[in-house]
Design a protein around this motif. Structure first.
Motif, PDB file in Angstrom:
ATOM      1  N   LEU A 193       0.815  -1.420   0.063  1.00  0.00           N
ATOM      2  CA  LEU A 193      -0.020   0.195  -0.095  1.00  0.00           C
ATOM      3  C   LEU A 193       0.908   1.108  -0.113  1.00  0.00           C
ATOM      4  O   LEU A 193       0.482   2.153  -0.513  1.00  0.00           O
ATOM      5  CB  LEU A 193      -0.821   0.131   1.268  1.00  0.00           C
ATOM      6  CG  LEU A 193      -2.175  -0.924   0.947  1.00  0.00           C
ATOM      7  CD1 LEU A 193      -2.769  -1.248   2.415  1.00  0.00           C
ATOM      8  CD2 LEU A 193      -2.984  -0.260  -0.004  1.00  0.00           C
ATOM      9  N   TRP A 198      -0.339   5.323  -0.190  1.00  0.00           N
ATOM     10  CA  TRP A 198      -0.948   5.393   1.284  1.00  0.00           C
ATOM     11  C   TRP A 198      -0.306   5.853   2.228  1.00  0.00           C
ATOM     12  O   TRP A 198       1.225   5.337   2.223  1.00  0.00           O
ATOM     13  CB  TRP A 198      -1.116   3.754   1.538  1.00  0.00           C
ATOM     14  CG  TRP A 198      -2.121   3.328   2.586  1.00  0.00           C
ATOM     15  CD1 TRP A 198      -3.442   3.802   2.563  1.00  0.00           C
ATOM     16  CD2 TRP A 198      -2.011   2.585   3.646  1.00  0.00           C
ATOM     17  NE1 TRP A 198      -4.089   3.211   3.812  1.00  0.00           N
ATOM     18  CE2 TRP A 198      -3.172   2.422   4.276  1.00  0.00           C
ATOM     19  CE3 TRP A 198      -1.047   1.731   4.132  1.00  0.00           C
ATOM     20  CZ2 TRP A 198      -3.352   1.618   5.519  1.00  0.00           C
ATOM     21  CZ3 TRP A 198      -1.183   0.809   5.159  1.00  0.00           C
ATOM     22  CH2 TRP A 198      -2.186   1.068   5.971  1.00  0.00           C
ATOM     23  N   PRO A 200      -1.347   6.451   5.722  1.00  0.00           N
ATOM     24  CA  PRO A 200      -2.361   6.550   6.924  1.00  0.00           C
ATOM     25  C   PRO A 200      -2.494   7.421   8.051  1.00  0.00           C
ATOM     26  O   PRO A 200      -3.501   7.483   8.406  1.00  0.00           O
ATOM     27  CB  PRO A 200      -2.564   5.039   7.317  1.00  0.00           C
ATOM     28  CG  PRO A 200      -1.095   4.374   6.927  1.00  0.00           C
ATOM     29  CD  PRO A 200      -0.577   5.079   5.722  1.00  0.00           C
ATOM     30  N   SER A 214      -8.456   5.066   1.853  1.00  0.00           N
ATOM     31  CA  SER A 214      -8.146   6.157   0.922  1.00  0.00           C
ATOM     32  C   SER A 214      -8.295   5.835  -0.554  1.00  0.00           C
ATOM     33  O   SER A 214      -8.516   4.618  -0.845  1.00  0.00           O
ATOM     34  CB  SER A 214      -6.745   6.587   1.248  1.00  0.00           C
ATOM     35  OG  SER A 214      -5.797   5.637   0.750  1.00  0.00           O
ATOM     36  N   THR A 217      -6.228   2.557  -1.015  1.00  0.00           N
ATOM     37  CA  THR A 217      -6.551   1.127  -0.544  1.00  0.00           C
ATOM     38  C   THR A 217      -7.880   0.800  -1.450  1.00  0.00           C
ATOM     39  O   THR A 217      -7.982  -0.303  -1.719  1.00  0.00           O
ATOM     40  CB  THR A 217      -7.276   1.339   1.145  1.00  0.00           C
ATOM     41  OG1 THR A 217      -8.193   2.540   1.176  1.00  0.00           O
ATOM     42  CG2 THR A 217      -6.226   1.628   2.095  1.00  0.00           C
TER      43      THR A 217
END
Lengths: 426, 306
Positions: A193, A198, A200, A214, A217
């Protein structure tokens, strides 16, 4: 406790016979917790270069078991080592419980330029330095060249090519999977990811911005869901007897792994030696390559250490000098985080018989340079990674929606963070 | 049995006449009491105190009273673990005890050759640490290259995936049964050995078949031992930890972090750093076990064997 050592050591030793309790005369013994095999070799090198430093090395277990012991010792206030190995993703979590000394205050701020930028980002928060990077795991793929040849595919350069190859291989060869997607391994999911963009967590002290769900993902979930539903990839757990055998016996053609993968694989898959090759990770967009990191570790000094200055001297030498760095790379095969070593020709050109003589380091050195540099770990990483493994793993084994798993994760982790007293924005 | 009435009670005064200072019993008990306090009472008290607080990563520690306990009572993860183990115990415990009883009766009849060798063979699995046992079985269960799968392939039949979500409870039950049949068998066998031979002889005189002797004479005589193994097994089931924790490594997506209540408590403490909540989970689990054990005692008391 400033720089009294080397000089005053000589002076003091003259009086040692008269004053047997003179402390400066005694070499300092630093306790070290690490699971790296044969670390004693480099520690002895360090003692040879710094006669005042001696080491007592303990293997307190790999990762999880060590963390449980470290947490207990930190809570108790005694029993923690001076120097401790942490995985890169866990550094911030131990800083959160105030378990780590700030290396910036021990004079390490000048070290930043030596390291691969994304690894430095993983061990620092603003000006604070929580640890020094030791090794890293930029992702890549290692594949069976014989299987690829027999089935007429090249190592896929994009994820689209990867999906096509996975489906095609299932049709022609029912006993072989293109790969095994280890969704129950939260670190593996995170690495992939990371490549997809990504990010997070944004951490600012006790204020967190959490965006687990997001665009990254969504794209990731949609992509793998198709492959899972079509049974085009296997979804067994990794690092089990069965999985080792599957790799060794050619049941999987590709292992999506990190820079430590090649040597790790060669330890249990000797029967397939010479048939493997390394390549860069498939890309979402071949024109703008990106990468993620999976694994790797750091050395930190605990907040409870009574010998912080000496410990700082030790890790500065172990992780900053080229002699020990070369030893780590050539003896223990840690993938380097020192820029200088990553550009070193003898390192890059080392041929690996396991890879048919390929200079696999070149592939992973390039992979390292493509890793996104602004990734931040949460201050409760073991919880987070375990939850990813639980949710994604359940989808992989029992069906369900991968996208739904990230919805669940977003809600659950936000709730956990709030319970833990963080202020959370989403 | 009225014969007991003729045995005279020892005179009560003898206990009072026991020589030596009054401190002797305390001295003799001291080693036990010290260890008992250090390793049971103090940790329990500490855990109880922990469970009344809430320590957070960013907010520090605060007293929370019974809030942790209230949360546990409404925690679906906890209760799903209990439900898993109830389902597990419902099948595993009767199967295991029936097997143990059958083996004990066979060994006790004495018509079997190499009795000691068999007794030892059945007991050996208990001597294998559960960690090792689970690793062995984990290998045997392997879905691609495990021996069962290989055998199924050789015979051309589909191999069951022992580590899938459908089979996991049964696979675990098999490991636990394998480990503990011998242990329970030894308890029941010892009890059988203590059954007076006259009872069997009388039954033979009355024309009872070996089956009838086993089921009508011997089994009722060792009722107390059976109840004991039953309660031990129920407690062991609710506390199951090693086996699921190790199979978690092999099949992490099937055995999550709350498959059994103890696995859940462990994950809470050592992965999630919620020590306080984990302590509360442990106490509630302890209470559940105490209640269930008490109900079992009540349910099996009638008949008076106690």
């Amino acid at each position: 406790m400033k720089k009294i050592h080397r000089r005053s050591l000589l002076a003091a030793s003259a009086f040692a016979a008269l004053a047997p309790r003179a402390r400066a005369a005694e070499p300092v013994t630093l306790t070290v917790w690490s699971w790296l095999p044969n670390l004693q070799v480099e520690l002895d090198m360090c003692t040879a270069a710094n006669p005042g430093l001696k080491f007592q090395l303990t293997n307190a277990g790999q990762a999880g078991p060590e963390y449980a012991k470290l947490r207990t010792a930190l809570k108790a206030g005694t029993g923690a080592p001076d120097i401790v190995q942490l995985e890169l993703d866990m550094v911030r979590s131990f800083a959160q419980v105030r378990g780590l000394a700030d290396l910036a205050q021990l004079g390490m701020a000048d070290m930043s330029a030596q390291y691969v930028p994304y690894t430095w980002q993983e061990v620092t928060e603003g000006r604070r330095i929580n640890a020094l990077p030791w090794d890293s795991g930029p992702m890549g793929q290692i594949y069976r060249e014989d299987i690829a040849k027999a089935h007429g595919f090249e190592p896929p350069r994009t994820w689209d090519e990867f999906a096509d190859a996975a489906k095609a291989l299932r049709k022609t060869s029912p006993d072989t999977y293109l790969t095994n997607a280890t969704f129950s391994d939260g670190g593996w999911v995170t690495g992939l990811l990371w490549q997809a963009g990504w990010r997070p967590f944004q951490v600012d002290g006790d204020h967190l911005t959490i965006r687990i769900k997001s665009d990254a993902t969504q794209r990731f979930a949609a992509y793998w869901q198709k492959l899972i539903d079509a049974r085009a990839v296997d979804t067994s757990a990794g690092f089990t007897t069965d999985w080792y055998q599957s790799l060794a016996r050619g049941r999987y053609a590709i292992w999506l792994t990190a820079a430590w993968g090649p040597v790790f694989l060669s330890q249990f898959a000797q029967s397939s030696a010479g048939k493997w090759r390394a390549a860069l990770l498939p890309q979402w967009n071949a024109a703008a390559p990106s990468n993620g990191n999976y694994g790797g570790s750091a050395l930190a000094i605990t907040a409870t250490s009574q010998h912080k200055q000496e410990a700082a001297t030790a890790i500065r030498w172990l992780l900053g000098q080229s002699a020990p760095a070369r030893a780590f790379a050539s003896k223990q095969f840690l993938f380097p985080v020192l820029d200088s070593l990553l550009k070193d020709q003898s390192f890059l050109d080392t041929p690996y018989p396991f890879f048919g003589g390929q200079a696999a380091n070149q592939v992973f050195a390039k992979a390292s340079s493509q890793v996104g540099t602004d990734f931040q770990w949460s201050p409760f990483n073991d919880y987070f990674v375990a939850q990813i493994g639980n949710e994604c793993g359940a989808v992989a084994s029992s069906g369900g929606s991968l996208e739904g798993a990230f919805d669940t994760l977003q809600a659950r982790v936000v709730r956990f963070a709030r319970q833990q007293g963080f202020t959370v924005a989403t | 049995m009225d014969t007991t009435a003729t045995i005279p009670h020892p005179p009560r005064s003898r206990a009072m006449q026991w020589p030596g200072p009054r401190s002797a019993p305390i001295l003799l008990l001291a080693p036990f009491l010290v260890l008992f306090a250090c390793f049971l009472i103090v940790p329990l008290a500490y855990a109880l105190v922990l469970s009344l607080f809430r320590d957070t990563l960013a907010g520090g520690t605060s007293f929370s009273g019974l809030q942790n306990y209230i949360d546990v009572l409404g925690d679906t993860n906890f209760w799903s673990g209990i439900a898993h183990m109830a389902l597990f115990g419902l099948f595993q415990v009767p199967v295991m005890l029936a097997l143990a009883l059958a083996i004990a009766i066979m060994l006790d009849r004495g018509t079997i050759w190499f009795r000691n060798a068999f007794r030892l063979a059945f007991f050996v699995p208990y001597a294998v640490p559960s960690v090792v046992a689970t690793l062995i079985w984990g290998y045997l269960y392997g879905p691609s290259f495990g021996p069962f799968t290989q055998a199924a392939h050789a015979l051309g039949i589909p191999a069951p995936d022992f580590l899938s979500s459908h089979w996991m409870l049964a696979s675990l039950a098999n490991v636990v049964t394998w480990e503990y049949v011998g242990y329970n068998m030894i308890i029941l066998y010892s009890a059988l050995q203590a059954v007076p031979a006259e009872l069997s002889e009388a039954a033979v005189m009355d024309g009872a078949s070996p089956w009838q002797i086993a089921l009508r004479v011997k089994v009722p005589s060792i009722r107390g031992a059976i109840v004991l193994t039953l309660i031990f097994s129920v407690i062991g089931t609710l506390q199951l930890f090693n086996e699921p924790q190790l199979l978690h490594a092999i099949s992490p997506s099937v055995i999550g972090d709350h498959y059994t209540p103890n696995v859940y408590a462990y994950a809470l403490a050592f992965t999630d750093q919620q020590y306080n909540y984990s302590a509360a989970v442990s106490f509630v689990l302890g209470a559940v076990i105490a209640v269930i054990s008490y109900l079992f005692m009540l349910g099996t008391r009638e008949g008076g064997t106690s």
